[in-house]
Design an enzyme around this catalytic site. Structure first.
Site, PDB file in Angstrom:
ATOM      1  N   HIS A  91      30.659  23.884  13.970  1.00 25.94           N
ATOM      2  CA  HIS A  91      30.773  22.951  15.105  1.00 25.94           C
ATOM      3  C   HIS A  91      30.164  23.519  16.396  1.00 25.94           C
ATOM      4  O   HIS A  91      29.889  22.765  17.321  1.00 25.94           O
ATOM      5  CB  HIS A  91      32.229  22.491  15.306  1.00 25.94           C
ATOM      6  CG  HIS A  91      33.105  23.475  15.979  1.00 25.94           C
ATOM      7  ND1 HIS A  91      33.990  24.274  15.300  1.00 25.94           N
ATOM      8  CD2 HIS A  91      33.227  23.803  17.278  1.00 25.94           C
ATOM      9  CE1 HIS A  91      34.627  25.036  16.168  1.00 25.94           C
ATOM     10  NE2 HIS A  91      34.180  24.776  17.368  1.00 25.94           N
ATOM     11  N   ASP A 137      33.751  24.339   8.075  1.00 21.19           N
ATOM     12  CA  ASP A 137      33.280  24.677   9.430  1.00 21.19           C
ATOM     13  C   ASP A 137      32.776  26.121   9.464  1.00 21.19           C
ATOM     14  O   ASP A 137      33.435  27.022   9.984  1.00 21.19           O
ATOM     15  CB  ASP A 137      34.419  24.456  10.432  1.00 21.19           C
ATOM     16  CG  ASP A 137      33.955  24.549  11.874  1.00 21.19           C
ATOM     17  OD1 ASP A 137      32.727  24.537  12.106  1.00 21.19           O
ATOM     18  OD2 ASP A 137      34.822  24.623  12.769  1.00 21.19           O
ATOM     19  N   SER A 230      35.896  29.625  19.272  1.00 17.91           N
ATOM     20  CA  SER A 230      35.411  29.184  17.976  1.00 17.91           C
ATOM     21  C   SER A 230      34.376  30.129  17.414  1.00 17.91           C
ATOM     22  O   SER A 230      33.610  30.746  18.143  1.00 17.91           O
ATOM     23  CB  SER A 230      34.743  27.831  18.130  1.00 17.91           C
ATOM     24  OG  SER A 230      35.708  26.874  18.372  1.00 17.91           O
TER      25      SER A 230
END
Ligand code: NAG
Length: 281
Positions: A91, A137, A230
């Site tokens: 992402h 992801d 992230s």
């Protein structure tokens, strides 16, 4: 950017630590029911940032954590698994598809420090990844040149099967807005236990399906269950003292939410995809 979602009621009722509460109040507040709109949340209009954890150094973490920049803004963390291969989250690349605008910096504790920096040659995200489900992801990055330097080390992929209550360590520079204004400049770290998948599925049931590529971890209701950026590493130290990259920071709800644990991409699950991608670079 791993996102922090703050639920007003949880904050008020839980009586969180002053630090966490004060910082959380400055965040963009997102109601729980809006969580189903992941698209919006993955690319938030405004700002979130790291809360909690302890300041650390690249040496203490183990030298493998790298900082991914796009158009000179810090975007995500990553982990060096071979001298030219970095793992991060898929992402991080949403809306950032121009390879020549990415730079990968290694060997730094503070994002302002100079460290060896290399360009991105190529990257692969699984065709099964989509931002609505956050399934798979993971991103595999091929660097233009080997990333080498005094503080730079590699980390091996996970070999240990994760079980509930195993404690792993997440590290990162924190959450940023698209402009990079709210970056936590100093590397931070926190250790949190793996949570039973069944429990995590139940908790997220109304928002998102916890898929086979995900696992959950966190200390519910404690301030150090807060968020890191992230793509960053979630690391297990095995019995022989070796570090293994077992998770990739993916998403979550809440600074010290008493309900929502952090969600990580399960490196064991995505390992076949990682290995076949590396073999084909
Ligand atoms: C990507 O960025 C480079 C450097 O700014 C630029 O020259 C190139 O045109 C961009 N490519 C695309 C497809 O936008």
């Amino acid at each position: 950017m791993r996102l922090v979602f703050v639920i007003y009621f949880a904050l008020i009722q839980l009586g969180l630590s002053p630090e966490c509460e004060a910082q959380a109040k400055t965040e963009v507040q997102v109601k729980a029911e809006e969580f189903s709109n992941l698209r919006k949340l993955v690319m938030p209009p405004a700002v979130q940032r790291v809360v909690g954890g302890e300041v650390t150094t690249i040496e203490k973490v183990g030298g493998f954590i790298v900082a991914l920049h796009y158009e000179n803004s810090f975007i995500c963390g990553g982990s060096l698994v071979k001298d030219r291969i970095v793992l991060s989250a898929a992402h991080c690349f949403l809306g950032r598809t121009n390879k020549s605008l990415w730079l990968i910096k290694g060997g730094v504790s503070n994002l302002n420090d100079d460290g060896p920096t290399v360009a991105l040659r190529d990257y692969v995200i699984p065709s099964a990844f989509d931002q609505a489900s956050m399934h798979m992801d993971v991103a595999i990055l091929l660097l233009d040149k080997p990333l080498k330097g005094p503080n730079i080390k590699q980390i091996q992929l996970c070999k240990t099967q994760l079980l509930p209550n195993m404690v792993l360590t997440v590290s990162g520079w924190g959450l940023v807005d698209p402009e990079g204004t709210f970056v936590q400049k100093t590397l931070r770290t926190v250790s949190v236990p793996v949570i039973k998948k069944k429990k995590c599925k139940q908790v997220y049931r109304s928002s998102i399906q916890i898929s086979n590529s995900m696992f959950c971890a966190g200390l519910l209701g404690k301030k150090d269950a807060c968020t890191f950026d992230s793509g960053g590493p979630f690391v297990y130290k095995d019995k022989s003292g070796q570090l293994e990259l077992c998770g990739i920071v993916s998403f979550g709800i809440g600074c010290a939410s008493s309900t929502y644990p952090g969600v990580y991409t399960d490196v064991n699950y995505v390992k076949p995809f990682i290995l076949s991608t590396i073999a084909n670079f």
